[in-house]
Design a protein around this motif. Structure first.
Motif, short mmCIF file in Angstrom:
data_model
loop_
_atom_site.label_atom_id
_atom_site.label_comp_id
_atom_site.label_asym_id
_atom_site.label_seq_id
_atom_site.Cartn_x
_atom_site.Cartn_y
_atom_site.Cartn_z
N LEU A 280 2.60 9.31 3.04
CA LEU A 280 3.35 10.69 2.78
C LEU A 280 3.22 10.84 1.14
O LEU A 280 3.11 11.90 0.62
CB LEU A 280 4.68 10.46 3.03
CG LEU A 280 5.75 11.92 2.98
CD1 LEU A 280 5.26 12.88 3.58
CD2 LEU A 280 7.15 11.62 3.13
N SER A 281 3.49 9.48 0.40
CA SER A 281 3.48 9.81 -1.00
C SER A 281 2.25 10.10 -1.53
O SER A 281 2.01 10.88 -2.46
CB SER A 281 4.19 8.43 -1.68
OG SER A 281 3.08 7.32 -1.70
N SER A 282 0.99 9.75 -0.74
CA SER A 282 -0.16 10.06 -1.35
C SER A 282 -0.39 11.46 -1.22
O SER A 282 -0.91 12.18 -1.97
CB SER A 282 -1.17 9.29 -0.53
OG SER A 282 -1.07 7.89 -0.71
N THR B 139 0.72 -0.98 0.12
CA THR B 139 0.02 -0.16 -0.18
C THR B 139 0.80 1.19 -0.02
O THR B 139 2.12 1.20 0.62
CB THR B 139 -0.72 0.08 1.13
OG1 THR B 139 0.03 -0.19 2.54
CG2 THR B 139 -1.94 -0.95 0.99
N PRO B 140 0.31 2.22 -0.82
CA PRO B 140 1.39 3.38 -0.75
C PRO B 140 1.58 4.19 0.55
O PRO B 140 0.37 4.21 1.26
CB PRO B 140 0.48 4.40 -1.89
CG PRO B 140 -0.82 3.71 -2.03
CD PRO B 140 -0.71 2.59 -1.43
N SER B 141 2.61 4.71 0.80
CA SER B 141 2.79 5.37 2.03
C SER B 141 1.92 6.74 2.41
O SER B 141 1.67 7.26 1.14
CB SER B 141 4.04 5.68 2.68
OG SER B 141 4.53 6.85 1.80
N ILE C 10 1.93 13.67 -1.24
CA ILE C 10 2.58 14.59 -2.03
C ILE C 10 1.87 14.53 -3.58
O ILE C 10 1.76 15.51 -4.12
CB ILE C 10 4.20 13.96 -2.06
CG1 ILE C 10 4.81 14.23 -0.88
CG2 ILE C 10 4.75 14.55 -3.57
CD1 ILE C 10 6.11 13.64 -0.78
N LYS C 11 1.39 13.36 -3.83
CA LYS C 11 0.53 13.22 -5.25
C LYS C 11 -0.73 14.17 -5.06
O LYS C 11 -1.01 15.00 -6.12
CB LYS C 11 0.10 11.81 -5.48
CG LYS C 11 1.14 10.87 -6.09
CD LYS C 11 0.74 9.50 -6.04
CE LYS C 11 1.85 8.48 -6.23
NZ LYS C 11 1.36 7.13 -5.74
#
Ligand code: HEC
Length: 211
Positions: free
Chosen positions: A8-10, A4-6, A12-13
């Motif tokens: 933090l990366s979600s 699953t995406p972290s 930033i996106k």
């Protein structure tokens, strides 16, 4: 197994998407159009477009509130049909809207385009009669009457100088007169101010209109 995406990366996106849409939808048009200035006409030295009077600004609110834009556009196109119908001598561009309090370009043409109505119909009396009873001037018109912007009252000592000069085909009771309210006066001031007959470098007059 897919990881699953972290968070933090979600984050930033999502932040990137918000910044991208803000740049494309708000910042770019602001840079393109926000710095537009009036144009100094070569012959007269006049700055165009002219700012609207306070009364006309009030009139534009009445125009908005009464849904005029649901039947009328205020955008002349660069199209032979528009110049043939004498809607305008050239296409409307963003600089024409510099002082317009709200953009009421509209998208339906149940009625004629009004971007140059102040040039086409210069008489306040005509506009008042037309708003009071569109069918008295254009029998087939589907435009509703805006008679609620007028006050019918008994003539006092003598008729008011402001009373509409209505034809006999509009029946009034004896000793009755029709007076425009301040809203009707503002609306007509606004309609008379709509005039884009000055040339702009980015939208020169059509050749046939300069004759
Ligand atoms: C249901 C559609 C409709 C609405 C709403 C409407 N109009 Fe009209 N209007 C027309 C039509 C159709 C005509 C052409 C026939 C006529 O002159 O009445 C017209 C004509 C006009 C004209 C004359 C245009 C010309 O070139 O001679 C003006 C000015 C005008 N309308 C202003 C207004 C204003 C101001 C409002 C709002 C207070 C308004 N209209 C609301 C349909 C509408």
């Amino acid at each position: 197994m897919k990881s699953t995406p972290s968070p933090l990366s979600s984050f930033i996106k999502i932040l990137f998407l918000i910044i991208l849409s803000w740049t494309l939808l708000i910042l770019t048009p602001m840079i393109q159009f926000g710095a537009q200035k009036p144009y100094e006409e070569q012959v007269s030295g006049e700055l165009v477009p002219l700012p609207l009077s306070g009364l006309a600004v009030r009139g534009s609110q009445i125009y908005e509130e009464n849904g005029c834009a649901s039947c009328h556009t205020q955008q002349t196109r660069n199209h032979p049909l528009d110049s043939a119908s004498s809607y305008g001598k050239r296409a409307t561009v963003t600089r024409d809207l510099l002082y317009q309090p709200a953009t009421v370009a509209g998208f339906n043409r149940w009625g004629p385009d009004l971007s140059n109505i102040g040039e086409r119909k210069k008489s306040a009396d005509w506009h008042h009669q037309h708003l009071f009873s569109p069918q008295s001037l254009s029998p087939e018109s589907i435009m509703p009457s805006y008679s609620f912007l007028y006050e019918k009252r008994k003539i006092k000592a003598q008729p008011s100088s402001e009373a509409l000069k209505l034809p006999a085909s509009i029946p009034l009771e004896q000793d009755e007169e029709v007076i425009p309210t301040s809203e009707a006066k503002a609306l007509v001031a606004y309609l008379l101010s709509l005039n884009q007959s000055y040339p702009l470098p980015e939208s020169p007059l059509h050749e046939d209109s300069e004759k």
